[in-house]
Structures are given as structure tokens and as C-alpha cells.
Design a protein around this motif. Structure first.
Motif, short mmCIF file in Angstrom:
data_model
loop_
_atom_site.label_atom_id
_atom_site.label_comp_id
_atom_site.label_asym_id
_atom_site.label_seq_id
_atom_site.Cartn_x
_atom_site.Cartn_y
_atom_site.Cartn_z
N ALA A 37 46.30 19.32 85.71
CA ALA A 37 47.74 19.12 85.84
C ALA A 37 48.44 20.33 86.43
CB ALA A 37 48.35 18.77 84.49
N ARG A 38 47.90 21.51 86.27
CA ARG A 38 48.54 22.72 86.76
C ARG A 38 47.57 23.47 87.66
NH1 ARG A 38 49.50 28.23 85.05
NH2 ARG A 38 48.12 28.03 83.28
N ASP A 39 48.07 23.96 88.77
CA ASP A 39 47.27 24.75 89.70
C ASP A 39 48.21 25.83 90.26
OD1 ASP A 39 45.33 25.76 91.37
OD2 ASP A 39 45.55 24.18 92.87
N THR A 40 48.40 26.88 89.47
CA THR A 40 49.31 27.94 89.86
C THR A 40 48.58 28.94 90.75
OG1 THR A 40 50.49 27.67 87.77
CG2 THR A 40 50.90 29.69 88.99
N PHE A 41 49.17 29.21 91.90
CA PHE A 41 48.60 30.11 92.91
C PHE A 41 49.08 31.54 92.64
CE2 PHE A 41 49.52 32.42 96.83
CZ PHE A 41 48.31 32.38 97.50
N TYR A 42 48.12 32.47 92.65
CA TYR A 42 48.44 33.89 92.49
C TYR A 42 47.75 34.69 93.58
CZ TYR A 42 49.91 32.90 87.67
OH TYR A 42 50.55 32.41 86.56
N MET A 43 48.41 35.75 94.03
CA MET A 43 47.79 36.81 94.83
C MET A 43 47.90 38.05 93.96
SD MET A 43 46.51 35.70 97.67
CE MET A 43 46.21 37.17 98.64
N LEU A 44 46.76 38.55 93.50
CA LEU A 44 46.74 39.65 92.54
C LEU A 44 45.94 40.82 93.10
CD1 LEU A 44 46.09 37.44 89.40
CD2 LEU A 44 48.24 38.54 90.03
N PRO A 45 46.27 42.05 92.69
CA PRO A 45 45.61 43.22 93.26
C PRO A 45 44.18 43.44 92.76
CG PRO A 45 47.32 43.89 91.71
CD PRO A 45 47.38 42.39 91.81
N PHE A 46 43.29 43.73 93.71
CA PHE A 46 41.92 44.10 93.36
C PHE A 46 41.92 45.35 92.48
CE2 PHE A 46 40.56 41.75 97.28
CZ PHE A 46 39.62 40.92 96.68
N ARG A 47 42.87 46.27 92.69
CA ARG A 47 42.87 47.54 91.95
C ARG A 47 42.96 47.29 90.44
NH1 ARG A 47 48.03 47.42 94.05
NH2 ARG A 47 49.65 47.36 92.45
N ASP A 48 43.66 46.21 90.02
CA ASP A 48 43.75 45.91 88.59
C ASP A 48 42.40 45.44 88.04
OD1 ASP A 48 46.40 46.62 88.74
OD2 ASP A 48 47.18 44.58 88.53
N VAL A 49 41.65 44.74 88.87
CA VAL A 49 40.30 44.30 88.46
C VAL A 49 39.39 45.52 88.36
CG1 VAL A 49 38.30 42.90 89.11
CG2 VAL A 49 40.61 42.05 89.55
N LEU A 50 39.43 46.39 89.37
CA LEU A 50 38.55 47.55 89.41
C LEU A 50 38.89 48.56 88.31
CD1 LEU A 50 38.43 48.02 93.27
CD2 LEU A 50 36.73 46.90 91.80
#
Length: 152
Positions: free
Chosen positions: A27-40
């Protein structure tokens, strides 16, 4: 009520619940563009990513490529129940990066270059951010990259 009728009704209820849960998940498909730096920056990234297999995102400059070892695509999903969308996205992005490194190691590469989002087989090249989609119970990240041997 006979045992046969009870089993039939129980099966019907379970199937109905399964369909409802599947519909809610989609029902929900929210699109995000998130920074790789937060993952790293995640503590898990510090301990699980292999520093001997370098990662280059988007069109980032990298040392000269000595050998190309092929491309690779990974599509990861994670349970996002009781997690923020961003937290689930970071976790699943880390899982995808780890998998890219595992593939590089398996083919004898020491780097992954041109890492790009590839959600639903739609390329999204960004040097700093990755694409994530979050639903009611699942978050997903798809990445692709080129396995290469680079000069040090």
C-alpha cells in the motif's frame, strides 16, 4: 462443526489474512534519496565493510582500472516493522554494499566503481545518495556496480 469444515474455514481465514497483509505491505511505496555517508558512518559499516575493496559511487574519480571483472546487480529488502524508514533504508543499503564487496572478492576485484541505484531496473546515478523505497513492512534498495581491479 466437523473437523473438515473447521480446517476449511481456518484455511480460508489464513488465506484472507495473508492477502490483507500482502496488500498492506504494497500500500505504501515512499521514495527516498538518502546519503551514502550516513550508511558508511554506521558502526556496523565500520566493522563489516572490507577496506581492501574500495567503493566508488556514481561518477566519482578512481584510480586507473587495470582489469574489468564484470558488472553486478543486487536487490535487497529488509523488514521495516518497528524501524524508521531512514533506519531501515540505511540497514538495507549497508547489506547491499556488503554484497557488492562479496561479489568483488569472489571475482578477484579490489574495487567496485560506478555504484548506482537500480531500483526496478531504473538507473539513478548519484555520487552522494542512493535510492530507497519504504513500504508498510518492507524497505528496499537495489544497487549495481562494476567489479574492477584498480591500481593502488
Amino acid at each position: 462443526m466437523s473437523l473438515s469444515l473447521f480446517k476449511t474455514l481456518s484455511t480460508a481465514v489464513l488465506i484472507t489474512l495473508g492477502v490483507l497483509v500482502a496488500q498492506a505491505a504494497q500500500a505504501r511505496d515512499t521514495f527516498y534519496m538518502l546519503p551514502f555517508r550516513d550508511v558508511l558512518a554506521l558502526p556496523e559499516a565500520q566493522s563489516r565493510l572490507d577496506p581492501s575493496i574500495r567503493l566508488y559511487f556514481g561518477n566519482q574519480l578512481h584510480p586507473e582500472i587495470i582489469t574489468r571483472r564484470g558488472g553486478y546487480y543486487i536487490d535487497r529488502k529488509t523488514n521495516s516493522v518497528f524501524k524508521s524508514d531512514e533506519g531501515a533504508c540505511r540497514w538495507v543499503a549497508l547489506s547491499a554494499l556488503i554484497n557488492l564487496q562479496e561479489r568483488a572478492r569472489a571475482v578477484g576485484a579490489n574495487a567496485v566503481v560506478n555504484i548506482a541505484s537500480y531500483y526496478n531496473q531504473r538507473e539513478n546515478v548519484d555520487n552522494e545518495n542512493y535510492e530507497c523505497h519504504a513500504g508498510n513492512v518492507v524497505a528496499g534498495v537495489a544497487l549495481k556496480g562494476d567489479m574492477v581491479t584498480i591500481s593502488n
